[in-house]
Design a protein around this motif. Sequence first.
Motif, PDB file in Angstrom:
ATOM      1  N   ASP A  66      81.968  15.819 -36.131  1.00 32.77           N
ATOM      2  CA  ASP A  66      82.472  15.048 -37.269  1.00 32.77           C
ATOM      3  C   ASP A  66      83.974  15.231 -37.475  1.00 32.77           C
ATOM      4  OD1 ASP A  66      79.919  14.135 -37.777  1.00 32.77           O
ATOM      5  OD2 ASP A  66      79.479  15.729 -39.217  1.00 32.77           O
ATOM      6  N   ARG A  67      84.591  16.043 -36.648  1.00 31.41           N
ATOM      7  CA  ARG A  67      86.033  16.276 -36.715  1.00 31.41           C
ATOM      8  C   ARG A  67      86.707  15.304 -35.757  1.00 31.41           C
ATOM      9  NH1 ARG A  67      87.098  21.331 -39.224  1.00 31.41           N
ATOM     10  NH2 ARG A  67      88.911  20.154 -39.805  1.00 31.41           N
ATOM     11  N   LEU A  68      88.016  15.137 -35.873  1.00 31.50           N
ATOM     12  CA  LEU A  68      88.751  14.307 -34.931  1.00 31.50           C
ATOM     13  C   LEU A  68      90.169  14.837 -34.799  1.00 31.50           C
ATOM     14  CD1 LEU A  68      88.960  11.825 -33.065  1.00 31.50           C
ATOM     15  CD2 LEU A  68      89.707  10.527 -35.084  1.00 31.50           C
ATOM     16  N   VAL A  69      90.569  15.071 -33.555  1.00 32.21           N
ATOM     17  CA  VAL A  69      91.942  15.465 -33.255  1.00 32.21           C
ATOM     18  C   VAL A  69      92.644  14.245 -32.661  1.00 32.21           C
ATOM     19  CG1 VAL A  69      93.420  16.962 -31.857  1.00 32.21           C
ATOM     20  CG2 VAL A  69      91.323  17.874 -32.874  1.00 32.21           C
ATOM     21  N   THR A  70      93.827  13.954 -33.159  1.00 32.43           N
ATOM     22  CA  THR A  70      94.612  12.828 -32.654  1.00 32.43           C
ATOM     23  C   THR A  70      95.938  13.356 -32.134  1.00 32.43           C
ATOM     24  OG1 THR A  70      93.630  11.378 -34.317  1.00 32.43           O
ATOM     25  CG2 THR A  70      95.643  10.597 -33.230  1.00 32.43           C
ATOM     26  N   LEU A  71      96.244  13.005 -30.911  1.00 38.18           N
ATOM     27  CA  LEU A  71      97.540  13.338 -30.310  1.00 38.18           C
ATOM     28  C   LEU A  71      98.392  12.081 -30.336  1.00 38.18           C
ATOM     29  CD1 LEU A  71      99.573  15.035 -28.690  1.00 38.18           C
ATOM     30  CD2 LEU A  71      98.300  14.383 -26.616  1.00 38.18           C
ATOM     31  N   ILE A  72      99.499  12.145 -31.043  1.00 39.13           N
ATOM     32  CA  ILE A  72     100.454  11.037 -31.075  1.00 39.13           C
ATOM     33  C   ILE A  72     101.558  11.401 -30.091  1.00 39.13           C
ATOM     34  CG2 ILE A  72     102.022   9.686 -32.501  1.00 39.13           C
ATOM     35  CD1 ILE A  72     100.222  10.495 -34.897  1.00 39.13           C
ATOM     36  N   ARG A  73     101.725  10.547 -29.087  1.00 37.57           N
ATOM     37  CA  ARG A  73     102.609  10.877 -27.970  1.00 37.57           C
ATOM     38  C   ARG A  73     103.403   9.671 -27.526  1.00 37.57           C
ATOM     39  NH1 ARG A  73      99.915  12.919 -22.976  1.00 37.57           N
ATOM     40  NH2 ARG A  73     101.903  12.271 -22.165  1.00 37.57           N
TER      41      ARG A  73
ATOM     42  N   GLY B 267      83.477  21.086 -28.727  1.00 37.81           N
ATOM     43  CA  GLY B 267      82.724  19.844 -28.856  1.00 37.81           C
ATOM     44  C   GLY B 267      83.318  18.880 -29.872  1.00 37.81           C
ATOM     45  N   VAL B 268      84.627  18.931 -30.026  1.00 36.84           N
ATOM     46  CA  VAL B 268      85.326  18.082 -30.984  1.00 36.84           C
ATOM     47  C   VAL B 268      85.914  16.878 -30.247  1.00 36.84           C
ATOM     48  CG1 VAL B 268      87.288  17.951 -32.583  1.00 36.84           C
ATOM     49  CG2 VAL B 268      85.899  20.031 -32.479  1.00 36.84           C
ATOM     50  N   PRO B 269      85.671  15.667 -30.740  1.00 40.74           N
ATOM     51  CA  PRO B 269      86.281  14.501 -30.101  1.00 40.74           C
ATOM     52  C   PRO B 269      87.787  14.452 -30.368  1.00 40.74           C
ATOM     53  CG  PRO B 269      85.061  13.830 -32.054  1.00 40.74           C
ATOM     54  CD  PRO B 269      84.821  15.305 -31.862  1.00 40.74           C
ATOM     55  N   TRP B 270      88.497  13.827 -29.434  1.00 37.53           N
ATOM     56  CA  TRP B 270      89.932  13.668 -29.628  1.00 37.53           C
ATOM     57  C   TRP B 270      90.346  12.318 -29.071  1.00 37.53           C
ATOM     58  CZ3 TRP B 270      93.918  13.369 -25.980  1.00 37.53           C
ATOM     59  CH2 TRP B 270      93.542  13.575 -24.655  1.00 37.53           C
ATOM     60  N   GLU B 271      91.504  11.863 -29.532  1.00 36.36           N
ATOM     61  CA  GLU B 271      92.063  10.597 -29.095  1.00 36.36           C
ATOM     62  C   GLU B 271      93.562  10.753 -28.966  1.00 36.36           C
ATOM     63  OE1 GLU B 271      91.306   7.724 -32.197  1.00 36.36           O
ATOM     64  OE2 GLU B 271      92.585   8.779 -33.640  1.00 36.36           O
ATOM     65  N   GLN B 272      94.177   9.804 -28.275  1.00 39.27           N
ATOM     66  CA  GLN B 272      95.632   9.802 -28.210  1.00 39.27           C
ATOM     67  C   GLN B 272      96.135   8.422 -28.587  1.00 39.27           C
ATOM     68  OE1 GLN B 272      97.288  10.518 -24.314  1.00 39.27           O
ATOM     69  NE2 GLN B 272      95.349   9.999 -23.352  1.00 39.27           N
ATOM     70  N   LYS B 273      97.297   8.402 -29.212  1.00 38.89           N
ATOM     71  CA  LYS B 273      97.945   7.159 -29.601  1.00 38.89           C
ATOM     72  C   LYS B 273      99.371   7.185 -29.070  1.00 38.89           C
ATOM     73  CE  LYS B 273      95.097   6.397 -33.629  1.00 38.89           C
ATOM     74  NZ  LYS B 273      95.042   6.083 -35.042  1.00 38.89           N
ATOM     75  N   ASP B 274      99.794   6.046 -28.552  1.00 41.06           N
ATOM     76  CA  ASP B 274     101.136   5.901 -27.982  1.00 41.06           C
ATOM     77  C   ASP B 274     102.076   5.407 -29.071  1.00 41.06           C
ATOM     78  OD1 ASP B 274     103.458   5.081 -26.672  1.00 41.06           O
ATOM     79  OD2 ASP B 274     102.364   4.295 -24.944  1.00 41.06           O
ATOM     80  N   ILE B 275     103.078   6.207 -29.375  1.00 38.09           N
ATOM     81  CA  ILE B 275     104.020   5.890 -30.436  1.00 38.09           C
ATOM     82  C   ILE B 275     104.829   4.621 -30.143  1.00 38.09           C
ATOM     83  CG2 ILE B 275     105.978   7.246 -29.622  1.00 38.09           C
ATOM     84  CD1 ILE B 275     106.298   8.233 -32.494  1.00 38.09           C
ATOM     85  N   THR B 276     104.950   4.287 -28.866  1.00 40.65           N
ATOM     86  CA  THR B 276     105.730   3.090 -28.502  1.00 40.65           C
ATOM     87  C   THR B 276     104.938   1.805 -28.739  1.00 40.65           C
ATOM     88  OG1 THR B 276     105.039   3.112 -26.172  1.00 40.65           O
ATOM     89  CG2 THR B 276     107.017   4.389 -26.758  1.00 40.65           C
TER      90      THR B 276
ATOM     91  N   PRO C 159     105.493  15.626 -29.607  1.00 46.27           N
ATOM     92  CA  PRO C 159     104.165  15.155 -29.962  1.00 46.27           C
ATOM     93  C   PRO C 159     103.734  15.659 -31.331  1.00 46.27           C
ATOM     94  CG  PRO C 159     103.962  17.025 -28.507  1.00 46.27           C
ATOM     95  CD  PRO C 159     105.438  16.726 -28.632  1.00 46.27           C
ATOM     96  N   VAL C 160     102.883  14.885 -31.964  1.00 50.67           N
ATOM     97  CA  VAL C 160     102.317  15.246 -33.257  1.00 50.67           C
ATOM     98  C   VAL C 160     100.805  15.332 -33.091  1.00 50.67           C
ATOM     99  CG1 VAL C 160     101.989  14.514 -35.652  1.00 50.67           C
ATOM    100  CG2 VAL C 160     104.182  14.116 -34.521  1.00 50.67           C
ATOM    101  N   VAL C 161     100.213  16.347 -33.710  1.00 44.74           N
ATOM    102  CA  VAL C 161      98.764  16.520 -33.669  1.00 44.74           C
ATOM    103  C   VAL C 161      98.228  16.373 -35.090  1.00 44.74           C
ATOM    104  CG1 VAL C 161      96.859  18.075 -33.103  1.00 44.74           C
ATOM    105  CG2 VAL C 161      98.928  18.059 -31.687  1.00 44.74           C
ATOM    106  N   LEU C 162      97.247  15.484 -35.229  1.00 45.94           N
ATOM    107  CA  LEU C 162      96.559  15.308 -36.496  1.00 45.94           C
ATOM    108  C   LEU C 162      95.152  15.885 -36.355  1.00 45.94           C
ATOM    109  CD1 LEU C 162      97.358  11.524 -37.195  1.00 45.94           C
ATOM    110  CD2 LEU C 162      98.758  13.519 -37.747  1.00 45.94           C
ATOM    111  N   VAL C 163      94.681  16.521 -37.401  1.00 43.46           N
ATOM    112  CA  VAL C 163      93.291  16.976 -37.471  1.00 43.46           C
ATOM    113  C   VAL C 163      92.675  16.248 -38.655  1.00 43.46           C
ATOM    114  CG1 VAL C 163      91.745  18.913 -37.879  1.00 43.46           C
ATOM    115  CG2 VAL C 163      93.756  19.215 -36.414  1.00 43.46           C
TER     116      VAL C 163
END
Length: 98
Positions: free
Chosen positions: A21-28, A50-59, A73-77
Amino acid sequence: MADMTPLFRRREAKNPRAPQDRLVTLIRKPGCHLCDDAQIVIEKVCADLGVPWEQKDITEDPQLHDQYWEQIPVVLVDGEQHTFWRVDENRLRKALTD
């Protein structure tokens, strides 16, 4: 008997969220070596827990660009900023398990 003083009361237990139920987001951004380093840490910690994660492209997102350009990079939890520039494995693990 009178109510116990706050000093002796048990703290209310936190309501921990299940790892899935958590989510880590990498903004790169492309070509960013710090982003690559951050991704390695995120992949390891998220796989272990077992935590899902995603990445987002700042451009590709003007709002993310305006908000985070100087911190990549920025990491959101769970949608909240956890860190930027360098990701500490132990700190991320603690944030996801507390």
